[in-house]
Enzyme design. Structure first.
Site: not given
Length: 306
Positions: A137-139
């Site tokens: 997942l993105d940050k």
């Protein structure tokens, strides 16, 4: 240490006449162009079974296969970072990742990542590629992620992801009034000018996002999004492409003339709410849900009260 990479794709017909290395950068945006060129030069990339040069001009429709070794960036240190574990057995670990936690160490983020945390939680994960992490997942996206705890589970999860049988649903807050549910089917690749961004581009990887309206709120719409592919920034790119970027998105959204509550939200309003997959040993279907995090809930409460 190295990680064995096996990638497969078909070159889109629209890419005819372009250089192989350029097309590979769009087909596999998770790897740098220089890395892909290195693999081509080493003979690790085959087009229709044949080794070709990076300057090879594609015809469109060819099958590309990559079998290469990816050097890992040194030893990743274990760090005592708290994890919200939602499920654990001998083969699987399901984590509810908070916003702000980077998944893999990289330049600029060598420490403080999910991978560092996993190695502290279970040192034996060092024997698996990327400590058992099979997707990301993105940050600043929160929510559910599955981690393999055994080699058999790792192989099964990778195969399920490639076959697109892993079901992932997200809740997202999009700018503007989305009138009805729908789908966005548009190829995604690296932005032609900004390497930090992805974009809908001809010759990109096929990507399909389904969405439906959960709730209409002042200036925005709460959506349920379901992926049939797992491209980098997929929901963010697809929603921006239909002029409904996610609230708080620093790359694909706008902040001009937004209500104060929306402009103050400091990350993309995106949460991986539900995850469904088959257990690698039993074959049973497993399903998890994770409620919205506090900052997302607070924003919705503020909007409902306005």
């Amino acid at each position: 240490m190295t990680e064995q990479i096996h990638l497969h794709a078909q070159i889109p017909a629209a890419a005819a006449g372009r250089r192989l290395d350029q097309v590979l950068a769009e087909l596999f945006p998770e790897y740098s162009r220089s890395r892909l060129q290195q693999w081509v030069r080493a003979g690790d990339v085959r087009v229709e079974g044949a080794v070709v040069a990076a300057r090879y001009k594609v015809f469109g429709g060819e099958r590309v296969d990559i079998s290469a070794e990816l050097p890992l960036d040194g030893e990743v240190e274990a760090e005592p970072i708290a994890l919200d574990v939602r499920y654990c057995d001998a083969h699987l670990l399901v984590i509810n990742k908070p916003a702000g936690l980077v998944v893999h160490p990289a330049a600029g983020n060598p420490r403080g990542t999910l991978q560092n945390a996993l190695l502290h939680y279970e040192p034996a994960l060092a024997a698996l590629p990327r400590a058992g992490i099979v997707h990301r997942l993105d940050k600043d996206t929160s929510g559910l992620m599955v981690v393999a705890r055994s080699l058999r589970a790792h192989q099964s999860l990778v195969a399920q992801l490639q076959a697109r049988t892993v079901q992932r649903q997200y809740q997202a807050l999009a700018l503007g009034e989305v009138t009805a549910g729908g789908r966005v089917e548009a190829p995604i690749g690296r932005h032609p000018r900004d390497r930090l961004r992805m974009a809908v581009v001809a010759g990109g990887k096929p990507a399909l996002t389904h969405y439906r309206v959960l709730e209409r709120l002042p200036g925005c719409t709460l959506l349920l999004a379901r992926l049939e592919s797992g491209r980098t920034h997929q929901i963010r790119v697809h929603m921006a492409s239909i002029r409904h970027p996610l609230i708080g998105d620093p790359l694909y959204g706008g902040r001009g003339r937004l209500p104060r509550a929306l402009s103050a939200f400091s990350r993309q309003a995106l949460h991986a709410w539900r995850l469904q997959l088959q257990h690698p040993l039993s074959g049973d279907t497993l399903d998890w849900e994770a409620g919205l995090p506090d900052d997302f809930c607070a924003l919705l409460a503020q909007l409902r009260a306005s």
